[in-house]
Every structure is written in C-alpha cells, then in structure tokens.
Design a protein around this motif. Structure first.
Motif, PDB file in Angstrom:
ATOM      1  N   PRO A   1      32.767  13.109  22.066  1.00  0.00           N
ATOM      2  CA  PRO A   1      32.730  14.639  22.659  1.00  0.00           C
ATOM      3  C   PRO A   1      34.028  15.391  22.192  1.00  0.00           C
ATOM      4  N   VAL A   2      33.304  16.751  21.857  1.00  0.00           N
ATOM      5  CA  VAL A   2      34.494  17.666  21.850  1.00  0.00           C
ATOM      6  C   VAL A   2      34.734  18.291  23.295  1.00  0.00           C
ATOM      7  N   VAL A   3      35.964  18.152  23.834  1.00  0.00           N
ATOM      8  CA  VAL A   3      36.249  18.692  25.242  1.00  0.00           C
ATOM      9  C   VAL A   3      37.320  19.887  25.025  1.00  0.00           C
ATOM     10  N   GLY A   4      38.016  20.348  23.931  1.00  0.00           N
ATOM     11  CA  GLY A   4      38.806  21.359  24.039  1.00  0.00           C
ATOM     12  C   GLY A   4      38.743  22.056  22.634  1.00  0.00           C
ATOM     13  N   HIS A   5      38.973  23.334  22.488  1.00  0.00           N
ATOM     14  CA  HIS A   5      38.813  24.195  21.507  1.00  0.00           C
ATOM     15  C   HIS A   5      40.130  25.236  21.509  1.00  0.00           C
TER      16      HIS A   5
ATOM     17  N   VAL B   1      40.118  19.425  20.527  1.00  0.00           N
ATOM     18  CA  VAL B   1      40.421  18.249  21.208  1.00  0.00           C
ATOM     19  C   VAL B   1      39.178  17.522  21.445  1.00  0.00           C
ATOM     20  N   ILE B   2      38.907  16.040  21.305  1.00  0.00           N
ATOM     21  CA  ILE B   2      38.065  15.262  21.514  1.00  0.00           C
ATOM     22  C   ILE B   2      38.527  14.168  22.400  1.00  0.00           C
ATOM     23  N   HIS B   3      37.297  13.709  23.234  1.00  0.00           N
ATOM     24  CA  HIS B   3      37.439  12.664  23.992  1.00  0.00           C
ATOM     25  C   HIS B   3      37.343  11.179  22.940  1.00  0.00           C
TER      26      HIS B   3
ATOM     27  N   VAL C   1      32.956  23.066  22.576  1.00  0.00           N
ATOM     28  CA  VAL C   1      33.015  22.061  23.679  1.00  0.00           C
ATOM     29  C   VAL C   1      31.601  21.755  23.925  1.00  0.00           C
ATOM     30  N   GLY C   2      31.384  20.253  23.913  1.00  0.00           N
ATOM     31  CA  GLY C   2      30.135  19.989  24.097  1.00  0.00           C
ATOM     32  C   GLY C   2      29.334  19.488  23.157  1.00  0.00           C
TER      33      GLY C   2
END
Lengths: 358, 358
Positions: free
Chosen positions: B251-255, B263-265, B326-327
């Motif tokens: 998952p992409v969690v930061g942009h 940033v990805i998990h 994100v998402g």
C-alpha cells in the motif's frame, strides 16, 4: 540444549532497561507509551504491564490486533493511516482506544466515504528526518488537517507525533542533541499555535530518549528499541554493550585455520542483514562470552564478518582459533535487535522457556 | 483485497522457471535435486513433484523435517554436519533417505561417540568461494575424510558437493564461466582420484546452472533460487526481469511532492535488507506495473530507495508523482527472493489463495 540458531532473551537485562527508561520518563515528567515493535511479544508486554504501563505504541494495524487480543486497550499505531485497511481500523476501534497518524488529506478523503472508524488521530510531524510527516514549519498544512479531522464524525484530533529517526545516523552526541532540540522546538511551536485544540505531543526515538536532558513540551515518549538495545545503540552511546538484552546462540559448524575463520549456523534468515561499521569493517554482530546460561561482554572482541542465508563467517586471529571447535555454541550480539527478533520470530529465556513473538 | 504488504507468487512464471531448469538438466544429462531453501513451501514442492522430481536439497535440518513431513523421502541438507543436532539426524535418518555435508573430522569424531544416524555424507568441496568445504586441491584431506566415514557404521560416503557461490559476486559472464569451470574441473579431478568409492558429484548455484554450457562430471545439479529468481539474478543475466515469479504488493501510505517521494507500507521486515547497486544507487526493490491480478515489467523503472522496519521510500520524478496516490497498491520486485520469502513467511497466489512457507 541448543542445537540450532536460538535467540536468547535475558529478562534481567530487559527489565533493567525497562525500569531505567521508565525512571527517565518519570524524572522528566512525561508519560511513557513504549513502542512494542521491537519485542512484538505478549510475554514481554506483561513485564511492562507489571511495571504499570497501560498504553502502547505499535507499527502496524496487524501488530495492534495482536496486542489488543492480549488485553491492551490503548494502542497507537505509529504509522500513516492506510485507507486500504479501513475495515480493520473500524473493527479494532470498536473494541480498544485506537489511534494512528495522518499527514495527508487524501487518506482522510477516502475514509470520509465510508463509515468512519472510532479512532484518535495524531498529525505526523517531520522535524527533519524526511520519512513521513508534515514538515514542522508548515503549520498551515497542519491546521488544514486538524480542520478536516474536526469535520469528521468518528475521528478525533488528539495531537502531534514525531519520530526524529535521524538520530540513528549521527554518531556525534552533540548532533543528536541538536536533532532532539529541533524536534521538541518544532513540536512546542505547533502546540502553542494550535493550543485551542489542546494537542498532546508524542515523540521518541531510543537514542534521544536514552540520553536527552529533557523533553520540553512533550506529553508522552514512545521509544521501543531500549528494551533490548543492540550494537547500533551501543555505538551511538545510547547504552552499554552490557545492556543488550538479546543475543543469538549459534552452533559452530566449520573451522578453517588456513583462512583464520570459523563458520556458524546463523545467517541472514536469523540475524537479518543490518550492518554496522566498526573500524572500517562492516559487521553483522559481535561475539560475547558464554557465562552460565547467559553471557558477558568479551574484552577481546570478535565479529560476525559475513553472512549468507544460513551461514555466518567469523574471522578469528590465529592464536585464538583453538578457543573454538565444531560443536561449540557461540553468543552473538545483534546489530539491530528489532530486525533480528522479527527474523527469528521467537525467543528463549535464560531458563530455556520459549517467549512468543508476533 | 490487499490492505497490507503481501508477497504475490505468480504460479505461471514459477512453473516456467521450473520447467526451463528441468529441461536444462535433462539436456545436459544431469540429475536435478532442486534446493527448496528459496521457496520453503510444501505447496510449491508439490509443483516439483508433479514435474517428476523425487529428491530435494534443503539448508537446515529443521527444513528437512518440514519437507519430510510433506512426504519427501530423499533429502540432502546442504549444510555442514552439526554435531549438536545429532538426535535430529538420527530421528530423520530413520524415516527418510537423509544426506548432509562434512568437511571436518571433528564433526565425525563427535558423532562416533554415540549411536550413529543412518545417513549419507557428501564431502563439501570449496572450489574457491571460501565459505565452507575442503579446498578442492587438498585431496589428501578429502581422502582422510572418506576413510573416516568408511570406518563408521551408520554413515555412508556418497560423493562430493560444491556450491560455487562466488558466481554471485561477478557480474561478468566470462568470470562466472571461469568459476563454473574451475568448480567442475576440481570436482572431476576428485571424482577420478577417488573413483574406487564411486562418488556422485553434486553442485549448483542458480547463476551457473542458468547459463553454463554444460556440467562435465556432475551427476546432479542443486540450484534453488531459479524457481523465483530476483533482481540480483537479473542483474547477473541469469534471468530476465520478467522471469521473476514473486513480487511484493505494498500500500502507498505517503505522498511527498516537495521531496519527490512516496512512502509505502513495506520495509525491512517484509523485503529483508539485501541491497542491489543500480547505476550507483543502492536499491531494495524495483517497481513493476500492476496488470490484472499480476504484474508486468515497467519500461520506466522506479526503485525502492530506502527502507526502515515498516516503511519504504520510493523516489519519483516530478512528472510521474500523479501516477501514485495514498490508497494505491504498488508492485515491487525483490532484490533477493530467498530472503524476502523468508521474511514474509507466506505467499498469496494471483487468485488470492494463500501458499505456505516454512
């Protein structure tokens, strides 16, 4: 009887580390919400509970679920809100006091479409580390996030969180002190600016929390690694090597006098592959001496010089080669305890009792 | 529905890799004893069994026990004999055809004291890699080991094993070819010298087995990584990137447009921390494009540039930042598939079905 790579956990050392950090928090007048991502263990969690800890930090929603099942009911997931996991926040937020981080309105926009989880949100603040968070000097963006959260029904703005992880990259204590001060200054400015929202301020990296003179403006510290510490922390002066509370016990399986090396069963799948530079060498661990069922620090250090999947290579001076035989067990302190514990997925205490890991 | 870091396994790519290596072995007239340390999966093992494979290689006695429980009955533990685990060799040797490696008479001396396991032994030969094994040119030491084994009751000398892992450290195909030839030459010389013992010769590293023109004197090849391959293998020319059969979905969690990063998990506990140097950058993975439930190779590559325990940072050129939100979920090819699979401890196939990992 150790016959394969085994992660030893010295309860006495871990408890000493726990109590020391708890004393530091009390002396500084700040709350203590320890990060459980290092040990990831229900059993170790109980040691915290016995010390009076009632709130914790974790690094993933899965880890939060694990500790909620173990009875923890005030859990901060110190990781950015992940809209894909919305059902899991909903489920967990309905049974414990759950909190997580946000730095991006896009994540909130996704959540606004469905039934909102009941959850606290901390705005993630980047004081210079550059991983996640709104830069501390962009108060307008912080304010916009707070307003967005306030307009939502299930979510509650609770304050600011900061992980100044750049302390890990500075061996110099003054530089780390400056990073710590920059973080607390930035957080205090935001706390004043948004005082009407009565924000709580959470921060905490183990190097900073182990050595900082104070935590001005901070309400809770959230360090995690200190429970075990490791060679990185010792190299930063955050602990002594003798504070390190976990160590790998590894069988010696090869002995090579021609090359001045021994080989152990213990490789990347056991230690993980974090590297520490010591006097220009890149090492994956440092030998300690067996001492009863535990270990003591060696005066003459040897290092784990190289690892592959299952093998580890230790260079040994010619005059010391006869200290090691195939069939021995050596003790190796880890470079990065969080990663070694995660790779091993379980511990054994010095009485031989298994200890869980998520 | 992917909501957290997930290791995808593309069965079609894996089967293609399996059949290609099996064809190479058949064409070269050598047996095929695949190494299961890469996948460590009973389900993937069944794919081999369906292809007619009846003997396997593993890297620890624990892994041998896992696959014995899954019905494999001819297992080589390609790791030095560990005298501390004697009871486990005894137990396992009584129910399957078990073999392991030896390079040191001390390990045999320990075993001689107790009831011997029923087990085949291969003398581990070091053709220059320098990890374990008797140097290939020290035939006298090899002969002494064979004599010692012959004098024991439960143990049977079966031949020679060599892992020329130094191929991993040479990007140049000619150098790797020279390493392969040096290994087969050394093994052939030993095979002739000890012909009276009718030794079998086993060897196999994935770079060598994927590209070598032949395996003179070799009876069985034992590569493992080829079932999945990875970015290291692609960088060596052992495979195409499109052969890589596992990939992380994160998952992409930061942009962060200001920094040109997302940033990805997905961090060290998911990918492990093997590093690949690409054009002077140190990277932890390479992005592929989602394609239905699977992926295809991207023409314009992005890399996983940095990882901590749970976070991964990907640098993205400004003009491509709007491709990521994100998402989203991104697909990341691993640097070292064995370590990533071990860190994840399980797979999901492209139909969403879970696949086991030891």
């Amino acid at each position: 009887m150790i016959d394969s790579p085994t992660l030893l956990l010295d309860r006495d050392r871990a408890l000493r580390n726990l109590h020391r950090m708890q004393d530091r928090a009390q002396a500084a007048g700040v709350g203590f919400r320890p990060h459980f991502k290092t040990h990831q263990s229900r059993a170790v969690g109980e040691w915290y509970r016995e010390a009076g800890i009632d709130r914790i930090t974790v690094s993933s929603i899965a880890m939060a679920e694990y500790f909620a099942d173990a009875g923890w009911d005030d859990i901060l997931v110190a990781f950015p809100l992940n809209p894909l996991a919305l059902p899991r926040y909903q489920a967990l937020g309905s049974r414990v006091r759950l909190a997580t981080l946000v730095d991006n309105p896009a994540a909130l926009a996704v959540i606004a479409d469905g039934p909102e989880p009941t959850m606290d949100l901390y705005v993630d603040i980047d004081a210079g580390y550059g991983r996640t968070g709104v830069p501390a000097d962009q108060a307008d963006r912080v304010g916009a996030l707070i307003d967005t959260i306030d307009a939502m029904s299930g979510l509650t703005f609770r304050g600011f969180y900061c992980h100044p992880g750049d302390t890990y990259h500075h061996a110099d204590a003054d530089e780390r002190g400056a990073i710590h001060t920059r973080a607390t200054d930035g957080l205090q400015a935001l706390k004043q600016r948004f005082a009407a929202h009565t924000p709580r301020v959470l921060m905490g990296d183990t190097p900073g929390c182990s050595t900082a003179d104070g935590f001005p403006g901070v309400d809770e510290i959230t360090p995690g690694n200190f429970i075990f510490y490791d060679l990185v922390q010792a190299s930063l002066g955050a602990c002594d090597e003798d504070d390190i509370a976990i160590a790998m016990a590894c069988p010696v399986v090869g002995h090579y006098p021609d090359r001045g090396e021994i080989v152990i069963h213990g490789g990347g799948v056991h230690f993980a592959k974090d590297v520490l530079e010591v006097d220009g060498r890149h090492v994956f661990g440092k030998l300690a001496e067996r001492d009863g069922d535990g270990w003591r620090i060696s005066r003459q250090a040897l290092y784990l010089d190289s690892i592959s999947q299952e093998h580890g290579i230790i260079r040994v001076p010619a005059e010391r080669l006869n200290e090691f035989r195939v069939g021995d067990v050596v003790i190796v302190l880890p470079v990065h305890s969080c990663m070694t514990a995660d790779a091993m997925g379980g511990y054994v205490d010095l009485n031989g009792v298994a200890i869980d890991h998520f």
